[in-house]
Design an enzyme around this catalytic site. Structure first.
Site, PDB file in Angstrom:
ATOM      1  CD  GLU A 127      36.893  -1.469 -17.270  1.00 29.40           C
ATOM      2  OE1 GLU A 127      36.437  -2.023 -16.407  1.00 29.40           O
ATOM      3  OE2 GLU A 127      36.982  -0.198 -17.482  1.00 29.40           O
ATOM      4  CG  ASN A 169      36.045  -0.350 -24.376  1.00 30.20           C
ATOM      5  OD1 ASN A 169      36.613   0.319 -25.126  1.00 30.20           O
ATOM      6  ND2 ASN A 169      35.200   0.030 -23.346  1.00 30.20           N
ATOM      7  CG  HIS A 206      38.891   6.711 -18.905  1.00 29.17           C
ATOM      8  ND1 HIS A 206      37.840   7.622 -19.107  1.00 29.17           N
ATOM      9  CD2 HIS A 206      38.582   5.511 -19.114  1.00 29.17           C
ATOM     10  CE1 HIS A 206      36.685   7.061 -19.337  1.00 29.17           C
ATOM     11  NE2 HIS A 206      36.930   5.667 -19.551  1.00 29.17           N
ATOM     12  CD  GLU A 235      34.805   3.668 -21.748  1.00 24.36           C
ATOM     13  OE1 GLU A 235      35.144   4.202 -20.519  1.00 24.36           O
ATOM     14  OE2 GLU A 235      34.298   2.558 -21.888  1.00 24.36           O
ATOM     15  CG  ASP A 237      37.776  10.987 -19.166  1.00 21.57           C
ATOM     16  OD1 ASP A 237      38.855  10.375 -19.347  1.00 21.57           O
ATOM     17  OD2 ASP A 237      36.581  10.735 -18.660  1.00 21.57           O
TER      18      ASP A 237
HETATM   19  C1  XIL Z   1      31.429   4.715 -15.749  1.00 20.36           C
HETATM   20  C2  XIL Z   1      30.169   5.595 -15.650  1.00 20.36           C
HETATM   21  O1  XIL Z   1      30.890   7.013 -16.336  1.00 20.36           O
HETATM   22  C3  XIL Z   1      29.813   6.025 -14.345  1.00 20.36           C
HETATM   23  O2  XIL Z   1      28.635   6.809 -14.187  1.00 20.36           O
HETATM   24  C4  XIL Z   1      29.499   4.724 -13.671  1.00 20.36           C
HETATM   25  O3  XIL Z   1      28.954   4.963 -12.241  1.00 20.36           O
HETATM   26  C5  XIL Z   1      30.614   3.749 -13.484  1.00 20.36           C
HETATM   27  O4  XIL Z   1      30.905   3.647 -15.037  1.00 20.36           O
HETATM   28  N1  XIL Z   1      35.014   2.290 -18.013  1.00 20.36           N
HETATM   29  C6  XIL Z   1      33.956   1.921 -18.711  1.00 20.36           C
HETATM   30  C7  XIL Z   1      32.715   2.715 -18.558  1.00 20.36           C
HETATM   31  O5  XIL Z   1      33.881   1.256 -19.416  1.00 20.36           O
HETATM   32  O6  XIL Z   1      31.438   1.884 -18.641  1.00 20.36           O
HETATM   33  C8  XIL Z   1      32.822   3.377 -17.192  1.00 20.36           C
HETATM   34  O7  XIL Z   1      31.739   4.372 -16.943  1.00 20.36           O
HETATM   35  C9  XIL Z   1      34.205   4.051 -17.031  1.00 20.36           C
HETATM   36  C10 XIL Z   1      35.461   3.240 -16.872  1.00 20.36           C
END
Ligand code: XIL
Length: 299
Positions: A127, A169, A206, A235, A237
């Site tokens: 990020e 990422n 996401h 990741e 969802d």
């Molecule tokens: C999130 C987790 O799911 C949570 O439990 C935590 O509180 C915050 O981080 N991008 C990422 C992940 O790279 O590491 C994040 O995970 C979600 C967004």
């Protein structure tokens, strides 16, 4: 095939999930996770605050609970994540300049040494780009150490564990038309041209009403792969868990030979960091949702 992992393996890919160490004593959770997935990402346990809570004092207890569970159950592990503006321990948040740069290098070396030869992909940097239309780097203490912090992280990581694929990422980089996607593309192209050791790009994926899935995601994956890197959906969802959107994402990965696999960000809706969006493949009781069937049929 009757599970997500086995179905993905038919094309040489994996299907993974983010796993939380605090859920490993929940047998409904572990039964689903062990049955369906053949790759594991630690949801929080390999992050900087978890693995180096005090400077120079590494703690892998929670990370190893996940790592050991995964390996004992025959799964591969993605490492997440080594250099990030978020979830830094207080000691790191308070550093700047050369001291922070050295702390980043020491952190990468410390964590990667512990897992040397054991992690298939590492999210080395997470990020680093700003949201919106600027295409700029995100402001952070790491960015303020100098624009070369990302390539320094990758060079450090390659030396620390030459067997791991090294990934960059990020999120909101799935839509080819977004400035953030273009900024990431330009960085990866530059890294490949100059020999900075990057092997893969992770698309968090996401998807929600603010950053919805767009059918040009496949173009994005293809364009990055054409730079000479692997791609992964890291990741996933989807707000509301539309079966159609889930199938589209699977089909986009399958259409790109360099797409290594797909990871969903949790097991049941109640395990999700965005549980109110019910974005995952299993409901709170552990039942398969219609999105699950859609994904299985698409694989
Ligand atoms: C999130 C987790 O799911 C949570 O439990 C935590 O509180 C915050 O981080 N991008 C990422 C992940 O790279 O590491 C994040 O995970 C979600 C967004």
């Amino acid at each position: 095939e009757s599970t997500l992992g086995a179905a993905a393996a038919q094309s040489g890919r994996y299907f993974g999930a983010a796993i939380a160490s605090g859920r490993l004593n929940d047998s409904v959770y572990t039964t689903i996770a062990n049955r369906e997935f053949n790759s594991v990402t630690a949801e929080n346990e390999m992050k900087i605050d978890a693995t180096e809570p005090q400077r120079g004092q590494f703690n892998f207890s929670a990370a190893d609970r996940i790592y050991n569970w995964a390996v004992q159950n025959g799964k591969e592990v993605r490492g997440h994540t080594l250099a990030w503006h978020s979830q830094q321990p207080d000691w790191m948040r308070n550093l700047s300049g050369g001291a922070l740069r050295q702390a980043m290098i020491d952190h990468i070396n410390g964590v990667m040494a512990h897992y040397r030869g054991k992690i298939v992909q590492w999210d080395v940097v997470n990020e680093a780009f700003e949201d919106g239309n600027s295409g700029a780097r995100r402001d952070s203490n790491l960015q303020r150490t100098g624009n070369d912090w990302i390539e320094v992280a990758f060079h450090t990581a390659r030396a620390a564990d030459p067997s791991a694929k090294l990934c960059y990422n990020d999120y909101n980089v799935e839509n080819w038309n977004w400035a953030k996607t273009q900024a990431m593309y330009n960085m990866v192209r530059d890294f490949k041209q100059r020999g900075v050791p990057i092997d893969c790009v992770g698309f968090q994926s996401h998807f929600n009403s603010g950053s919805p899935y767009n059918s040009n995601f496949r173009t994005t994956l293809q364009n990055f792969a054409a730079l000479g890197v692997d791609v992964a959906i890291t990741e996933l969802d989807i707000q509301g868990a539309s079966p159609t959107t889930y199938a589209n994402v699977v089909n986009d990965c399958l259409a790109v030979s360099r797409c290594l696999g797909i990871t969903v960000w949790g097991v049941r809706d109640t395990d999700s960091w965005r549980s109110e969006q019910t974005p995952l493949l299993f409901d709170g009781n552990g039942n398969k949702k219609s999105a699950y069937t859609s994904v299985l049929n698409a694989l």
